[in-house]
Design an enzyme around this catalytic site. Structure first.
Site, short mmCIF file in Angstrom:
data_model
loop_
_atom_site.label_atom_id
_atom_site.label_comp_id
_atom_site.label_asym_id
_atom_site.label_seq_id
_atom_site.Cartn_x
_atom_site.Cartn_y
_atom_site.Cartn_z
N THR A 172 72.51 49.42 27.64
CA THR A 172 71.24 49.54 28.34
C THR A 172 70.29 48.40 27.97
O THR A 172 70.40 47.82 26.88
CB THR A 172 70.58 50.89 27.95
OG1 THR A 172 69.22 50.90 28.35
CG2 THR A 172 70.61 51.13 26.44
N ASP A 173 69.33 48.14 28.86
CA ASP A 173 68.30 47.13 28.55
C ASP A 173 67.33 47.65 27.49
O ASP A 173 66.55 46.88 26.92
CB ASP A 173 67.54 46.71 29.81
CG ASP A 173 66.77 47.84 30.50
OD1 ASP A 173 66.91 49.02 30.09
OD2 ASP A 173 66.03 47.55 31.46
N GLU A 174 67.38 48.98 27.22
CA GLU A 174 66.40 49.55 26.27
C GLU A 174 66.60 49.05 24.85
O GLU A 174 65.71 49.16 24.01
CB GLU A 174 66.44 51.08 26.35
CG GLU A 174 66.18 51.56 27.76
CD GLU A 174 65.89 53.04 27.93
OE1 GLU A 174 65.46 53.68 26.97
OE2 GLU A 174 66.11 53.54 29.05
N TYR A 198 67.29 57.00 21.11
CA TYR A 198 68.34 56.66 22.08
C TYR A 198 68.66 55.17 22.03
O TYR A 198 69.81 54.77 21.84
CB TYR A 198 67.91 57.06 23.51
CG TYR A 198 68.74 56.41 24.60
CD1 TYR A 198 70.10 56.71 24.73
CD2 TYR A 198 68.19 55.48 25.49
CE1 TYR A 198 70.88 56.10 25.73
CE2 TYR A 198 68.95 54.89 26.48
CZ TYR A 198 70.29 55.19 26.60
OH TYR A 198 71.05 54.60 27.58
N LYS A 229 72.07 53.13 20.86
CA LYS A 229 72.82 52.23 21.75
C LYS A 229 72.88 50.82 21.14
O LYS A 229 73.91 50.15 21.20
CB LYS A 229 72.18 52.17 23.14
CG LYS A 229 72.32 53.44 23.97
CD LYS A 229 73.75 53.80 24.33
CE LYS A 229 74.38 52.86 25.30
NZ LYS A 229 75.73 53.35 25.74
P1 NAD Z 1 75.12 60.74 31.62
O1 NAD Z 1 74.35 61.43 30.56
O2 NAD Z 1 74.88 61.10 33.05
O3 NAD Z 1 76.68 60.91 31.37
C1 NAD Z 1 77.25 60.81 30.09
C2 NAD Z 1 78.67 61.35 30.16
O4 NAD Z 1 79.24 61.21 28.85
C3 NAD Z 1 78.75 62.83 30.53
O5 NAD Z 1 79.78 63.04 31.47
C4 NAD Z 1 79.06 63.51 29.21
O6 NAD Z 1 79.81 64.71 29.35
C5 NAD Z 1 79.87 62.44 28.51
N1 NAD Z 1 79.80 62.58 27.04
C6 NAD Z 1 78.68 62.76 26.28
N2 NAD Z 1 79.01 62.91 24.99
C7 NAD Z 1 80.37 62.79 24.93
C8 NAD Z 1 81.30 62.84 23.87
N3 NAD Z 1 80.91 63.06 22.60
N4 NAD Z 1 82.62 62.67 24.15
C9 NAD Z 1 83.03 62.45 25.41
N5 NAD Z 1 82.19 62.43 26.47
C10 NAD Z 1 80.87 62.58 26.23
O7 NAD Z 1 74.85 59.19 31.38
P2 NAD Z 1 74.73 57.99 32.42
O8 NAD Z 1 73.32 57.89 32.87
O9 NAD Z 1 75.82 58.08 33.41
O10 NAD Z 1 75.00 56.75 31.43
C11 NAD Z 1 76.33 56.29 31.20
C12 NAD Z 1 76.27 55.10 30.26
O11 NAD Z 1 75.47 54.07 30.82
C13 NAD Z 1 75.65 55.42 28.91
O12 NAD Z 1 76.37 54.73 27.92
C14 NAD Z 1 74.22 54.90 29.02
O13 NAD Z 1 73.72 54.52 27.76
C15 NAD Z 1 74.43 53.69 29.93
N6 NAD Z 1 73.26 53.32 30.75
C16 NAD Z 1 72.61 54.26 31.50
C17 NAD Z 1 71.54 53.87 32.31
C18 NAD Z 1 70.82 54.86 33.19
O14 NAD Z 1 69.80 54.50 33.80
N7 NAD Z 1 71.28 56.09 33.34
C19 NAD Z 1 71.15 52.53 32.34
C20 NAD Z 1 71.85 51.60 31.55
C21 NAD Z 1 72.92 52.00 30.77
P1 TYD Z 2 63.62 58.25 32.51
O1 TYD Z 2 64.18 58.54 33.86
O2 TYD Z 2 63.68 59.31 31.45
O3 TYD Z 2 64.32 56.90 32.00
P2 TYD Z 2 63.97 55.97 30.70
O4 TYD Z 2 63.09 56.69 29.79
O5 TYD Z 2 65.32 55.75 30.12
O6 TYD Z 2 63.37 54.72 31.27
O7 TYD Z 2 62.10 57.85 32.68
C1 TYD Z 2 61.69 56.76 33.51
C2 TYD Z 2 60.20 56.59 33.33
O8 TYD Z 2 59.52 57.74 33.86
C3 TYD Z 2 59.76 56.48 31.87
O9 TYD Z 2 58.67 55.56 31.77
C4 TYD Z 2 59.29 57.88 31.54
C5 TYD Z 2 58.74 58.39 32.85
N1 TYD Z 2 58.85 59.84 33.07
C6 TYD Z 2 57.72 60.59 33.41
O10 TYD Z 2 56.59 60.06 33.55
N2 TYD Z 2 57.87 61.93 33.59
C7 TYD Z 2 59.07 62.56 33.45
O11 TYD Z 2 59.14 63.81 33.60
C8 TYD Z 2 60.23 61.79 33.12
C9 TYD Z 2 61.57 62.43 32.95
C10 TYD Z 2 60.07 60.41 32.95
#
Ligand code: NAD
Ligand code: TYD
Length: 348
Positions: A131-133, A156, A160
């Protein structure tokens, strides 16, 4: 036949990656390993579960013994690692769960891959999705590049960042072939309704309040999830071993502006009075350690691999809302917890 292990393939982004790989590469055997936590939902990939090049494995990456056993049994050639705890708010209430899965789970996979591949790294790859975070927060200006120092602020992002460091360290220490991509905020179909966009879509449909943290002036760069899956496919096949690729939408929005756009689109799609969804906006207490601004410079993947997002934010958001409105059963199953029974029904 190449054996590709994809972890976290029942989650939001993972399900889109699994679908793309299963459909596009019949010459690969795709193994989707997922523990099916609250965020894992096999209904996300119901359309490809019967494909002959697809296998689901229910396993937890925290269980080193089981992970080693799976590598010994299947001899995976390559890994795309997405499994993680992914929600910042949950990391604030339970940081250790993030250390376990994101750090220790990743190291378990690295060890298993290293031990399985030790004699020959030819044509092997550990592709780590991050992630960019990890880069922390930006002020009003500037962009995260691949060389920006890591400076994570939430449990988080700290977990990561740690996993990224371990992947790189295995590359340096053991010559394990790896690649890392760091992506901005994803949105689209199948996202668990605890993240901003699906939560707010759901609340608007239900007429519930829209909880905006702090002053709402936090900025995120949003990317349509299918475009992220395409970027992973491209980097996985054409990227350089040992490189990092930043992936982003060139699409920054302050939360409050995004929420107002979402409200406008929802009013139209639900045939509601203009302005009625925006009335649900409620400012609440801020998230602790809330990062002010994320913005990705995706020039490298654009110039080196020719990747760019395929949809504008307005188009992507419209498609996303349509998906949630058309998939009421999916949403109900997720919000009631019924989706967790799917595995038992399907597999036991
Ligand atoms: P998500 O929470 O929707 O899915 C995570 C998946 O991992 C789920 O299916 C869960 O069952 C599985 N999982 C969790 N713990 C596990 C374990 N101990 N063993 C096996 N499986 C396990 O997450 P997402 O949003 O799809 O993110 C996927 C990846 O991409 C993550 O690594 C996250 O850090 C990265 N990412 C997410 C975003 C975003 O905006 N969602 C952006 C950049 C990077
Ligand atoms: P989120 O979807 O949780 O992603 P991330 O924290 O990984 O960026 O949140 C996106 C943005 O929205 C973040 O600045 C937090 C804000 N946010 C709210 O204001 N209210 C909410 O209920 C949630 C879930 C997020």
């Amino acid at each position: 036949m190449k054996k590709i292990l994809i972890t976290g393939g029942a989650g939001f982004i993972g399900s889109h990656v699994v679908r793309l790989f299963v459909k596009k590469y019949p010459q690969y055997q795709i193994f989707n390993l997922d523990a099916l936590t609250y965020a894992g939902n096999l209904e996300n990939i119901v359309d490809i579960e019967k494909e002959s090049n697809y296998t689901f494995i229910k396993a937890d990456i925290n269980d080193a013994e089981e992970i080693n056993q799976l590598f010994t049994t299947y001899k995976f050639d390559k890994v795309i690692h997405l499994a993680a705890e992914s929600h910042v708010d949950r990391s604030i209430t339970d940081p250790l769960a993030f250390v376990r899965t994101n750090v220790i789970g990743t190291v378990n996979l690295l060890n298993a891959a290293k031990d399985c591949w030790k004699d020959d790294f030819t044509d092997k790859l550990f592709y780590h999705v991050s992630t960019d975070e990890v880069y922390g927060t930006l002020g009003e200006t500037g962009l995260f590049t691949e060389t920006t120092s890591y400076d994570p602020n939430s449990p988080y992002s700290a977990s990561k960042a740690s996993s990224d460091h371990f992947v790189r360290a295995y590359g340096e220490t053991y010559q394990l072939p790896y690649m890392i991509s760091n992506c901005s905020n994803n949105y689209g179909p199948n996202q668990f309704p605890e993240k901003l966009i699906p939560l707010f879509i759901h609340n608007i449909v239900q007429g519930k309040s829209l909880p905006v943290y702090g002053d709402g002036k936090y900025t995120r760069d949003w990317l349509y999830v299918v475009d992220h899956a395409v970027a992973i496919d491209l980097a996985f096949h054409q990227g350089k071993i040992g490189e990092t690729y930043n992936i982003g939408g060139f699409n920054e929005w302050q939360n409050i502006d995004l929420i107002k756009l979402l409200c406008e689109q929802m009013d139209k799609k639900l045939n509601r009075e203009p302005g009625s969804s925006a009335k649900l906006i409620t400012y609440i207490k801020d998230r602790p350690g809330h990062d002010k601004r994320y913005a990705i410079d995706a020039t490298k993947i654009n110039k080196k691999l020719g990747w760019k997002p395929s949809v504008t934010f307005e188009q992507g958001l419209s498609k996303t809302i349509d998906w949630y409105l058309e998939n009421e059963t999916w949403l109900n199953n997720v919000t009631t917890g019924a989706y967790q029974k799917y595995y038992d029904k399907q597999y036991l």
